[in-house]
Design an enzyme around this catalytic site. Structure first.
Site, PDB file in Angstrom:
ATOM      1  CD  GLN A 257       9.597  40.931 -28.902  1.00 23.92           C
ATOM      2  OE1 GLN A 257       9.668  39.719 -29.049  1.00 23.92           O
ATOM      3  NE2 GLN A 257       9.942  41.514 -27.782  1.00 23.92           N
ATOM      4  CG  HIS A 260       6.488  41.731 -24.636  1.00 23.11           C
ATOM      5  ND1 HIS A 260       6.285  41.198 -23.399  1.00 23.11           N
ATOM      6  CD2 HIS A 260       7.135  40.780 -25.350  1.00 23.11           C
ATOM      7  CE1 HIS A 260       6.785  39.960 -23.366  1.00 23.11           C
ATOM      8  NE2 HIS A 260       7.293  39.676 -24.543  1.00 23.11           N
ATOM      9  CD  GLU A 325      14.938  41.526 -26.396  1.00 24.16           C
ATOM     10  OE1 GLU A 325      14.115  42.258 -26.990  1.00 24.16           O
ATOM     11  OE2 GLU A 325      14.801  41.191 -25.206  1.00 24.16           O
ATOM     12  CG  HIS A 326      13.792  38.144 -29.173  1.00 23.32           C
ATOM     13  ND1 HIS A 326      13.142  39.226 -28.650  1.00 23.32           N
ATOM     14  CD2 HIS A 326      14.078  37.337 -28.126  1.00 23.32           C
ATOM     15  CE1 HIS A 326      13.026  39.097 -27.334  1.00 23.32           C
ATOM     16  NE2 HIS A 326      13.593  37.962 -26.986  1.00 23.32           N
ATOM     17  CG  ASP A 359       9.704  35.136 -24.755  1.00 25.45           C
ATOM     18  OD1 ASP A 359      10.863  35.585 -24.812  1.00 25.45           O
ATOM     19  OD2 ASP A 359       8.751  35.609 -25.390  1.00 25.45           O
ATOM     20  CG  HIS A 418      55.552  50.596 -10.331  1.00 27.14           C
ATOM     21  ND1 HIS A 418      55.094  51.713  -9.701  1.00 27.14           N
ATOM     22  CD2 HIS A 418      54.449  49.927 -10.761  1.00 27.14           C
ATOM     23  CE1 HIS A 418      53.763  51.725  -9.747  1.00 27.14           C
ATOM     24  NE2 HIS A 418      53.349  50.653 -10.383  1.00 27.14           N
TER      25      HIS A 418
END
Lengths: 430, 430
Positions: A257, A260, A325-326, A359, A418
């Site tokens: 991670q 990145h 996220e993960h 991934d 209506h």
């Protein structure tokens, strides 16, 4: 950063991890608004100007489009091992996403009312693929394949080509995924062109795909003009691991991670202080061996954390606060801990499921909610490229059943037309 | 406005209808940004100040909350006919939305990889209910019931009470729907309090519900901090009707949209010029009889249209261009035309299905995409209050199947720690 749940000050330190602002600032928002306004008002002239300024090439010279033949040639030119890897990834992503296709429904209820819902794909989808440092063919597959599975007729991709340089692997993936148009533009100007249209680039209905802070903010700003997958921020991983793991494996997971981007967040929860030490040492030992050492070092120093908890069970409420996220759960019985998770984008179960598998080739989407958004958002799916139309049909008889209540409610809400639209059909005296 | 497909200039006139800007302008966006920033930074003090200024009451005096006992009393105090109507609506909305609940999935594929997806509700949802002119208990049911069906634990409602006045019907609906907290605040400040939290008001994860231009813009601006249903703009209806309809019925249907707001859009497609005349006359005759005449007149004059087409079949591509929130198909065989529709929020089939039925008691949600957003968006559903977590689990054996392709792709993307996290587990020499 090393934290221990038992130590004074833990609550405040953990809170800082949860609240860590790793998002676009106000300056980015202003710059993006300026770019989007220019693209909306001036169309392709603005797109060309920003591309010249930011990507350093002139679209009139390099060409606006990358042709399908170029994409096919890139695919056919791949070395066999890599082409097979891409093929495997595409096939597995397709299979996983096909299971997401929603079913239409239709029934007639006891009041005689015909009811249902019908799903249809959007007409056109725009896929943002990052260029430069983050030129990822895997991103392209993860965005394009769900759209194709949804049945989207026109798949448009934008990819910046800094200095005019294209990325053969990205073009190969575009061919494999069946992308219909490829435009060599990027940044907020590409998002603007997709959302508003810009001359030769016809507008789309949905824009998806990851990007840098400018791209993410641009997507946020065009939301409503088009659909978007989710505001994407910097990535994060949480690993929950006991002492029976190989510290080298877990260190590599955390670094996968960290490498990145300098703003990514890697957090390990473990119930063993000695294991925590070993992972920290392994991280320090592995970093210099990486070609991505500079980024990984910066990310780990700024946003990395190892948190020692008395038991892994006690980590789970903290994991939910992070809504990562993960989430990787490396224990003998990962399911027991997974059962306690409410908020996570994607979960990787067991000692042989490093996040990197997800991934690329596992099948589930790697476009996932970041920045605590797993509290309310999901990973990219076929549903992001489809929409649902509800429908109903009444007979004169069933209108008699539902009509009077409708008239009563419409009148109570002060909406006489209506009420009248129902009353006339029932010949009620209103 | 009367248009004929056969006349010169039709294309441009129709284009103007499609592109009609009936949305928040830049001034609204700026005002909303100011309010949201104040609420985020100053919390409940800012909420109290804006409520004093905009709603004309002091929360310290009127109280911040409306208590559950007050809601129950309002429900029990309803006249029986109205209470029965609300009960019917709630029951039918619940039944329809229960069919939307997604199923979890899990399987093991031929490579031995465990895969699946798991749905969970968000922890807390905030429901915006308009006050003042548009105090609609039906909106509350349409927002609260899907959240309840999803399993949301904390349901928070905000409703402005201008001058401190509450609306008994709204409170009764809150009781019926099982809302947990009711706050007497509204406008952009209420959206800010829900998204960021504000002192006694804890933040939520998803904010839904219709509102005026300020509320809609505020939702757009907090998107990403929380989930939202969809940017909501002014309402619209398209009616496709042949000459066999009663023109009075169709006129009432068009006016049932027009009476909502001066910016709503009502459009009739018909294949009979004489019928078009009769509907136009009926609209003019009915308007003065409505308590909502002023609004309906203004909306019809500004945004109403009757379009004559050679055949109703030829109307359908134009309907798709409009991607209307509501589409009513009043013919003997509505299904034939419905089959050709790609973009619409909700469709009302046949001569006995006035749109108003869907506003209240039919069951499908009446919170629907407006402003051409049915191209990419769906009506509110149970899914808006849930999120999906994907998961995967590999064994050593299945990692041997997927690992080498992952290593190849990670190395091609320049992410060595990704490759290493797999290679270490496979004892590959990388």
């Amino acid at each position: 950063m090393r934290l221990d749940v038992g130590e004074a000050g833990f609550a405040a330190q953990f809170e800082a991890l949860v609240d860590a602002r790793r998002e676009a600032d106000a300056d980015v928002a202003r710059d993006v608004a300026t770019i989007l306004r220019a693209v909306r008002d001036e169309g392709e002239a603005a797109v060309a100007a920003f591309t010249r300024k930011l990507d350093g090439h002139d679209l009139a010279e390099t060409g606006w489009r990358i042709e399908p033949a170029d994409c096919r040639a890139a695919y056919e030119g791949l070395e066999p091992e890599l082409r097979a890897a891409l093929d495997l990834a595409a096939a597995r992503i397709r299979t996983y996403h096909e299971k997401q296709k929603p079913e239409d429904s239709e029934w007639v209820d006891e009041a005689g009312v015909r009811l249902g819902a019908r799903w249809r794909p959007v007409d056109a989808a725009g896929l943002y693929v990052p260029g430069g440092r983050a030129a990822y063919p895997s991103s392209l597959l993860m965005n394009a394949i769900p759209a194709k599975v949804a049945g989207v007729g026109r798949l448009v991709m934008t990819v910046p080509t800094p200095g005019g340089q294209t990325n053969a692997l990205v073009l190969a993936a575009a061919h494999l995924a069946g992308v219909d148009e490829v435009w060599r533009i990027g940044g907020a100007q590409a998002i603007g062109a997709l959302a508003y249209g810009a001359g030769r680039i016809a507008r789309v209905d949905v824009v998806t795909g990851p990007g840098n802070a400018w791209v993410a903010e641009a997507k946020r700003q065009v939301y409503g003009v088009v659909g978007i997958d989710m505001v994407a921020g910097p990535s994060e991983i949480v690993v929950v691991a006991d002492a029976k793991n190989d510290p080298e494996w877990i260190a590599a997971d955390l670094l996968s991670q960290a490498e990145h981007d300098t703003v990514t967040q890697s957090i390990l929860f473990t119930d063993d202080a000695g294991f925590a030490d070993k992972v920290a040492e392994a991280v320090d030992r592995q970093i210099p061996e990486l070609a991505t050492a500079t980024v990984a070092r910066a990310a780990w120093d700024a946003n990395g954390a190892i948190i020692v908890v008395p038991t892994l069970d006690e980590a789970m409420p903290l994991v939910d606060r992070l809504a990562p996220e993960h989430l990787q759960i490396a224990t003998d019985d990962p399911q027991a801990l997974f059962d306690r998770v409410r908020h996570a984008g994607s979960v990787f179960l067991g000692r042989y499921t490093p996040e990197a598998i997800g991934d690329y080739v596992a099948g589930p989407n790697h476009v996932l909610p970041t920045g605590r958004r797993a509290r309310f958002a999901s990973g990219l799916s076929v549903l992001d490229f489809m929409k649902r139309t509800s429908f109903l049909g009444l007979t004169e008889e069933s209108l008699k059943v539902l009509g009077p209540a409708t008239v009563a409610l419409a009148e109570a809400e002060g909406l006489p037309a209506h009420a009248r639209s129902v009353a006339l059909r029932l010949r009620l005296n209103r």
